[in-house]
Design an enzyme around this catalytic site. Sequence first.
Site, short mmCIF file in Angstrom:
data_model
loop_
_atom_site.label_atom_id
_atom_site.label_comp_id
_atom_site.label_asym_id
_atom_site.label_seq_id
_atom_site.Cartn_x
_atom_site.Cartn_y
_atom_site.Cartn_z
N GLU A 11 0.84 -1.21 0.00
CA GLU A 11 0.00 0.00 0.00
C GLU A 11 0.87 1.26 0.00
O GLU A 11 0.81 2.09 0.90
CB GLU A 11 -0.98 -0.02 1.16
CG GLU A 11 -2.02 -1.13 1.00
CD GLU A 11 -3.16 -1.07 2.00
OE1 GLU A 11 -4.27 -1.49 1.65
OE2 GLU A 11 -2.94 -0.61 3.15
N GLU A 66 -6.12 -7.12 -2.14
CA GLU A 66 -6.74 -7.04 -0.82
C GLU A 66 -8.19 -6.59 -0.96
O GLU A 66 -8.46 -5.54 -1.56
CB GLU A 66 -6.03 -6.02 0.09
CG GLU A 66 -4.66 -6.41 0.56
CD GLU A 66 -4.14 -5.46 1.63
OE1 GLU A 66 -4.97 -4.79 2.30
OE2 GLU A 66 -2.91 -5.36 1.80
#
Length: 349
Positions: free
Chosen positions: A177, A283
């Site tokens: 991320e 995710e």
Amino acid sequence: MKQALCKPLILIFFFACLVGCRKPGAEQTDDTSDPVTPPVQTVFAKGADVSWITEMEAANKKFYNANGQQQEGMALLKSLGMNTVRIRVWVNPTTGWNNRADVMDKAVRAKNLGLRIMIDFHYSDTWADPGNQTKPAAWASQGLAALKTSLYNHTTEVLTELKSNNIIPEWVQVGNETNDGMLWPEGKVSVNMAAFAQLVSAGYEAVKAVSSTTQVIVHLSNGYDNALYRWLFDGLRSNGAKWDVIGISLYPSPSNWSALTAQCLANMNDLVARYGKPVMVVEVGMSWDSPAESKAFLTDIISKTKSVAESKGLGVLYWEPLAYGNWQGYSLGAFDNSGKPTAALDAFR
């Protein structure tokens, strides 16, 4: 986040260009990219991040199928239709979990079950996400040049040990991320895009040095935010960075998932057109106690990812579905408080 075979038959398109770094939302008409994209796999990846499994087992957490029979967690996920696992790597975690030995344990178990494997390097001793990209303690005093070397060495050491166990990950994430980069402050994108690009390149070269067939992922959160993705990947491209796959996180609520999956699909199609690279939703998650809404969301995002242009939507992975019973305060798993999978995971069948 803390709140993831058929032979390749698809021809690769080759692109190359250099563009200037643009801020979010900036327009660009040149859709070319570098000529290193490997073949896209033809088997859609359906899976989960299972990084907590060994820690949960050590805490005496057990997993059960719908009939109440106890099963090993990865095998249970496979029985529910999953073919892929994702495993995070921390450099020197104080607890030991997610260190190299723990990663090897999980990876060997996955390999023995015939599961495909994604390795997720956080390049930290703890959680790395959009708000936290803390350098490992052992690298804390290092500048950019030394960080590139440390990142390269750490990546090759972990992947070489996996290879010694006959495990070649299909995908490797260089950073987790990384909306604003990694290894702050040196690799913070909003401060120095070029430095982040150098770190990504160091990770890319490290992965390829161990396995030329492994696909390298650069991963951002907020998969609905096209301006964010254009800004970061335009910047990486203009600074000469290489990557093979764009990784996406998406965590909608039971009330807004339909709007966000539509935005995510538009983003994925734009990314494929703009950079010529496959995309992968690495995710997803939703509150465990909203199984009907979660199943609808998962069914939709799987369908939408499969529909991405040029068959370049590679897969969808749930982030830690095995987490249950308010494990470490996390409530977005997909098992109920008795350790059984909820109906949400029927979407993977």
